[in-house]
Scaffold this motif. Structure first.
Motif, mmCIF file in Angstrom:
data_model
loop_
_atom_site.group_PDB
_atom_site.id
_atom_site.type_symbol
_atom_site.label_atom_id
_atom_site.label_comp_id
_atom_site.label_asym_id
_atom_site.label_seq_id
_atom_site.Cartn_x
_atom_site.Cartn_y
_atom_site.Cartn_z
ATOM 1 N N ARG A 103 1.932 6.895 -6.796
ATOM 2 C CA ARG A 103 0.845 7.710 -7.338
ATOM 3 C C ARG A 103 0.893 9.149 -6.828
ATOM 4 N NH1 ARG A 103 0.656 3.445 -9.469
ATOM 5 N NH2 ARG A 103 -1.153 2.398 -10.400
ATOM 6 N N THR A 121 0.830 -1.210 0.000
ATOM 7 C CA THR A 121 0.000 0.000 0.000
ATOM 8 C C THR A 121 0.862 1.256 0.000
ATOM 9 O OG1 THR A 121 -1.728 -1.193 1.216
ATOM 10 C CG2 THR A 121 -1.843 1.208 1.219
ATOM 11 N N THR A 122 1.926 1.235 0.792
ATOM 12 C CA THR A 122 2.822 2.393 0.856
ATOM 13 C C THR A 122 3.490 2.649 -0.493
ATOM 14 O OG1 THR A 122 3.257 1.936 3.199
ATOM 15 C CG2 THR A 122 4.809 3.382 2.050
ATOM 16 N N ALA A 129 0.962 4.106 -2.918
ATOM 17 C CA ALA A 129 0.656 5.506 -2.625
ATOM 18 C C ALA A 129 1.798 6.426 -3.052
ATOM 19 C CB ALA A 129 0.369 5.676 -1.132
ATOM 20 N N TYR A 160 -6.329 0.877 -7.099
ATOM 21 C CA TYR A 160 -5.676 0.185 -5.982
ATOM 22 C C TYR A 160 -6.190 -1.249 -5.870
ATOM 23 C CZ TYR A 160 -4.423 -0.952 -1.159
ATOM 24 O OH TYR A 160 -3.947 -1.571 -0.028
#
Length: 347
Positions: free
Chosen positions: A38, A31-32, A35, A74
Motif C-alpha cells: 500500500r 502486516t509488513t 504495508a 487491513y
C-alpha cells in the motif's frame, strides 16, 4: 524415571513455544507485506493507472473497496486471509488461491530437487574437505564452496544453459517437460502438478527421463547455492568431530580411517545442517524466482516475476504471504527435528 519425565516435559514446552511463535511471526510478515503493497497507493491504480479513463478507474477502486480507510482495508485483508481468501488478481482476474495451487507444486518440486542436489554435493564433499583439512583437496573444495555460494543464481543458470543446452545440447533449454511428454501425461490422466509423479503414472521411462532432463539444470543452478553452505558447515563440524576423544580412542583401537569417517564422525557433523535448513528454505524460495524465470519453469517464482512486471500487487501480496508462511512453518519443523536429535536445544 523422573529424568525421563523432565526431558519429555522440556521437549513439550519447547515445541509448544516454537509453535506459538509462528502466530506473531506470520502476523508481522503479513502486516509488513500489506504495508509495503500500500506504500505506492492502491493496487488497482498501480496496475491500471494510465490505461483506463479516470472515472472507470475510480469505479473499480470503489468496487474493490480501496477508497476506504486503510485500517478498514487491513482488517478485511486479515479476516479474508484467515478464511482462505487471498483476493483476485487484477491482471488476469483469477482467484489468488487458484494461482497458488496451480503453480505451487512446480516450485515445491524444484525446491525438492535443489535440496537433493545440495545434500548430494554438500555433505560428501564437506566430509572430504574436513578430513583433508588444510591440504590440497580441502583448499580446492573450499574455493568451490565460496564460488557456489557467491555466484548469483541467475548467472549460474545462464552459464549452465549456455554450456549444457546451447553448446553441448545435452539438456533442454527451458520448460518442465516436452510437448510429447505433456501429451502422454494428459492421456494417462496424470495432473497432480508434480511432473515427476505424473511421469511415473504414465509408465513410460522415456517420459520420466524427459522430466528429469528438464529439471537437471534448474535444480543444479538453485542447489549449488545451498550446497556451498552445507559443504562449509559439514567441513567445520567434521574437523571438530575428528578431534574429539572418542575418535582418538577408536583410532587407538586400530579402527580404519574410512570406517571412522563413515561410522563415527559424519553423523554429528550433520546436526548443524538440520538447524540451518530452515533458513535455507527462505534462500531457496528467493532463488526460485530467478531460477524459474531463467529456465521458464512455470512455478510461483515465475508467476511472481510476471505479476511484478504487471504491477499486480494483489497477486504479489498473496504469493509473498504464502512464501512467508511456508518459511515460518518450515523453521518450526526444523526446530522440532533439531530438538529431537540434540536434547541440548530444548533448554
Amino acid at each position: 524415571m523422573a529424568s525421563r519425565s523432565t526431558a519429555g516435559s522440556a521437549l513439550g514446552r519447547y515445541i509448544l513455544v516454537r509453535f506459538l511463535l509462528i502466530i506473531p511471526t506470520v502476523f508481522i510478515l503479513v502486516t509488513t507485506v500489506f504495508a509495503l503493497m500500500r506504500a505506492t497507493g492502491d493496487p488497482i491504480t498501480a496496475a491500471l493507472g494510465g490505461k483506463l479513463p479516470p472515472d472507470q478507474l475510480q469505479q473499480l477502486i470503489h468496487a474493490a473497496g480501496y477508497d476506504r480507510p486503510i485500517l478498514v482495508q487491513y482488517w478485511e485483508y486479515l479476516t479474508n486471509i484467515f478464511s482462505g481468501d487471498f483476493g483476485t488478481t487484477i491482471s488476469d482476474n483469477r482467484p489468488v488461491t487458484e494461482v497458488l495451487t496451480t503453480y505451487g507444486a512446480a516450485t515445491l518440486e524444484l525446491a525438492c530437487y535443489a535440496v537433493l542436489v545440495a545434500l548430494v554435493l554438500g555433505v560428501p564433499f564437506g566430509m572430504v574437505s574436513g578430513y583433508f583439512r588444510d591440504r590440497l583437496p580441502d583448499a580446492v573444495l573450499r574455493i568451490l564452496a565460496i564460488l557456489a555460494y557467491a555466484t548469483p543464481v541467475f548467472f549460474a543458470g545462464l552459464i549452465l544453459k549456455l554450456v549444457f543446452s546451447v553448446w553441448l545440447g545435452w539438456f533442454p533449454v527451458a520448460g518442465r517437460v516436452s510437448t510429447d511428454g505433456e501429451i502422454a501425461m494428459q492421456l494417462a490422466g496424470a495432473d497432480s502438478g508434480f511432473m515427476l509423479i505424473d511421469a511415473f503414472k504414465t509408465g513410460d521411462p522415456a517420459v520420466v527421463l524427459d522430466v528429469l532432463s528438464h529439471a537437471a539444470l534448474p535444480a543444479i543452478a538453485l542447489g549449488l547455492l545451498t550446497a556451498g553452505v552445507f559443504l562449509r558447515l559439514v567441513r567445520t563440524n567434521m574437523i571438530g568431530t575428528l578431534g574429539t576423544g572418542y575418535i582418538d580412542a577408536a583410532r587407538s583401537r586400530g579402527v580404519k580411517e574410512g570406517r571412522l569417517v563413515r561410522k563415527h564422525a559424519w553423523r554429528p557433523a550433520l546436526i548443524p545442517i538440520i538447524t540451518v535448513a530452515g533458513m535455507q528454505v527462505a534462500m531457496l524460495l528467493v532463488g526460485a524466482v530467478l531460477t524459474e524465470t531463467t529456465f521458464e519453469w512455470r512455478g510461483l517464482g515465475f508467476q511472481l516475476s510476471e505479476y511484478l512486471q504487471a504491477r499486480d500487487f494483489v497477486a504479489v501480496q498473496g504469493i509473498v504471504v504464502l512464501m512467508a508462511v511456508v518459511v515460518a512453518v518450515t523453521n518450526f519443523l526444523v526446530d522440532v527435528i533439531a530438538a529431537l536429535i540434540d536434547p541440548r536445544v530444548r533448554y
